[in-house]
Write a protein that holds these residues in place. Structure first.
Motif, short mmCIF file in Angstrom:
data_model
loop_
_atom_site.label_atom_id
_atom_site.label_comp_id
_atom_site.label_asym_id
_atom_site.label_seq_id
_atom_site.Cartn_x
_atom_site.Cartn_y
_atom_site.Cartn_z
N VAL A 82 -2.34 0.24 -3.87
CA VAL A 82 -3.47 -0.11 -3.02
C VAL A 82 -3.59 -1.56 -2.91
O VAL A 82 -3.86 -2.25 -3.99
CB VAL A 82 -4.66 0.49 -3.32
CG1 VAL A 82 -5.77 0.04 -2.33
CG2 VAL A 82 -4.66 2.23 -3.51
N GLU A 83 -3.24 -2.06 -1.85
CA GLU A 83 -3.31 -3.44 -1.73
C GLU A 83 -2.57 -4.37 -3.01
O GLU A 83 -2.98 -5.20 -3.28
CB GLU A 83 -4.93 -4.08 -1.73
CG GLU A 83 -5.71 -3.60 -0.47
CD GLU A 83 -7.06 -3.88 -0.43
OE1 GLU A 83 -7.53 -5.07 -1.15
OE2 GLU A 83 -7.93 -3.06 -0.37
N ASP A 136 0.70 -1.26 0.02
CA ASP A 136 -0.10 0.02 0.01
C ASP A 136 0.94 1.17 0.10
O ASP A 136 1.90 1.37 0.78
CB ASP A 136 -0.95 0.10 1.32
CG ASP A 136 -2.28 -0.54 0.89
OD1 ASP A 136 -2.61 -0.90 -0.19
OD2 ASP A 136 -2.87 -0.92 2.19
N GLY A 137 0.57 2.15 -0.83
CA GLY A 137 1.23 3.37 -0.72
C GLY A 137 1.97 3.79 -1.94
O GLY A 137 1.90 3.24 -3.06
N LEU A 173 -2.76 1.82 -8.71
CA LEU A 173 -3.75 2.66 -8.75
C LEU A 173 -3.60 3.61 -10.01
O LEU A 173 -4.63 3.92 -10.82
CB LEU A 173 -4.34 3.46 -7.59
CG LEU A 173 -5.42 4.53 -7.57
CD1 LEU A 173 -6.69 3.58 -8.05
CD2 LEU A 173 -5.68 5.11 -6.06
#
Lengths: 312, 180
Positions: free
Chosen positions: A252-253, A239-240, A257
């Motif tokens: 994200v997960e 994440d990040g 994204l």
């Protein structure tokens, strides 16, 4: 058994969140009201402009005897003028000779002030979306124009002379086939292209002039440090944000994204309809090159050159 | 007497209309929460029914101050349990967003109170919009696109807010010596 952390959330917080959520649902109505108010103010501004024009015209024309003109009404009594301005039959009211031209204390000035207040009103409404201040996260995306036909898109570019900031699709052909163009800002400082990349995937490219939109899509602070590992090769639940080769990758997960980079004041953000998760990296497409460690830098450099060459 | 007090009274009176009244008032709300978590209407409905049964069995002796919160808490826990059980059987296709925040086992009541204090303090100090986005994502498990639509902002903006809030919460919990 372990509990998820939010199960400790207090009732008052949940109630507050519900209240905010319901309030947020009323925002579109507020926006509509703001638009109506802005339109009303614009109309007032136009009337004021008409008054000034008529005043100047009146100066150039032979003197008009008060009360003899059906179109232009000269009213010597300011109080009466103000009153009559509220009636339909005297839509255009000219103050006495002494007040015409240059006297900013008369009606046009008031209208100007109102117009300024109106602008402030619009800003306030937008700011309210983010509890008083428009921030990076508060970018409101309201398309001002959406074009899905390539011919119409070309006409639009011709009509607007390309808009100073609009990159012509012809410079971006490597990304994919034109699908649509969405103008997000009337001053052409934010817009989006949708491309069909030929592998069944729609790629969005959002272009933002960050000198105009202070808060753009990408992070402003996190995109500073390089990482040891190449995040493009990650597939676990990360994440990040990660930053490598001047390109920002948001996960994200473990799913990608967006991919974002900047060139001068312009920010380019690639995203999928939902996520870039499952993007066919092995396909010979612009995005697959962008997402592959060996070809990403070349891919960006080529695009930057195209943008500079193709920018109108 | 408020509507909620009336429903609670029906529970106390062992009147079966309590469930009908509760369903009429909160049924949709509870189903939304359960569906958000389980991503499945039928499973969601089962959870809501389990919630009424649980409420029937626990009121009395419990006398909830807020019936809405009480039922919501039951349905949420029930849906999360169901999700975990499905996941163990590899039936859950998606990762539950709530899991992104990690879990915490309070050793005792004092530990629970402590974590509640830290969490409340953190959320109260956050900007109202950020707090709402965070709660709707991680408590009610709302899909990101619905949150984005609600606020008229982009998906990216929602993810960014969540990402920022998660980091800040982790930091805050660490500072307070709470490990999740």
């Amino acid at each position: 058994m372990n509990k998820d952390i939010m199960s400790y959330c207090g009732d008052d917080i949940l109630d507050e969140a519900d209240k905010n959520w319901n309030k947020a649902g009323n925002k579109p109505a507020l926006k509509r009201l703001t638009v109506i108010a802005a339109a009303a103010l614009l109309t007032a501004g136009l009337i004021a402009a008409a008054v000034i024009t008529a005043s100047k015209l009146n100066e150039m024309l032979p003197p008009v005897v008060p009360g003899t003109s059906a179109v232009i009404v000269t009213d010597a009594d300011q109080t009466e003028a103000t009153t009559s301005a509220n009636t339909a039959e005297s839509a255009i009211v000219i103050p006495p000779e002494s007040d015409i031209c240059g006297d900013e204390t008369s009606a046009p000035t008031e209208t100007k002030e109102s117009a300024e207040t109106g602008r402030e009103g619009i800003t306030t409404a937008a700011e309210e979306t983010d509890s008083g201040k428009m921030t990076t996260a508060g970018v409101i995306e309201i398309p001002t124009k959406t074009i899905i036909d390539y011919g119409e898109y070309r006409s639009f570019l011709d009509e607007t002379e390309g808009g100073v900031n609009i990159i012509d699709y012809d410079a971006l052909k490597d990304i994919g086939d034109f699908k649509s163009f969405i103008l997000l800002s009337d001053d052409f400082s934010e817009y989006r292209y949708l491309f069909d990349d030929g592998s069944g995937f729609t790629v969005n490219l959002t272009v933002t002039d960050i000198s105009v939109h202070e808060s753009a899509n990408g992070y402003e602070t996190l995109s500073t440090s390089e990482n040891d590992s190449d995040m493009r090769l990650l597939s676990d639940n990360y994440d990040g944000i990660r930053y490598i080769d001047d390109i920002e990758y948001m996960y994200v997960e473990g799913r990608l994204l967006w991919v974002c980079f900047r060139d001068g004041d312009m920010e380019y953000l690639f995203s999928g309809d939902s996520m870039l998760d499952g993007y066919p990296k092995n396909a010979d497409t612009f995005m697959s090159k962008l997402l592959t460690a060996e070809t990403a830098a070349d891919c960006i450099n080529t695009l930057k050159a195209d943008l500079k060459g193709g920018n109108k | 007497m408020s509507a909620d007090e009336y429903i609670v009274k029906l529970f106390f009176d062992r009147d079966r209309r309590a469930i009908e009244e509760a369903d009429q008032k909160y049924g949709k709300y509870l189903l939304t929460v359960a569906k958000n978590i389980l991503q499945n209407e039928q499973d969601g409905e089962e959870c809501v029914n389990d919630t009424y049964l649980s409420a029937w069995n626990t009121i009395p002796p419990q006398k909830p101050v807020s019936l809405k919160r009480y039922l919501c808490s039951i349905v949420r826990n029930s849906a999360i349990s169901k999700y975990r059980s499905q996941k163990a059987q590899k039936r859950a296709g998606v990762t539950l967003c709530i899991d992104e925040l990690g879990e915490y086992a309070a050793p005792d009541e004092r530990g629970s109170a402590e974590i509640r204090r830290v969490l409340d303090e953190f959320l109260k100090l956050s900007k109202p919009r950020d707090m709402t986005i965070f709660v709707y994502r991680y408590y009610y498990a709302y899909p990101v696109d619905k949150i984005a639509n609600r606020y008229g902002i982009s998906l990216q903006a929602v993810y960014k807010t969540l990402d920022k809030m998660k980091e800040q919460l982790r930091k805050k919990l660490n500072e307070e010596g709470i490990t999740v």
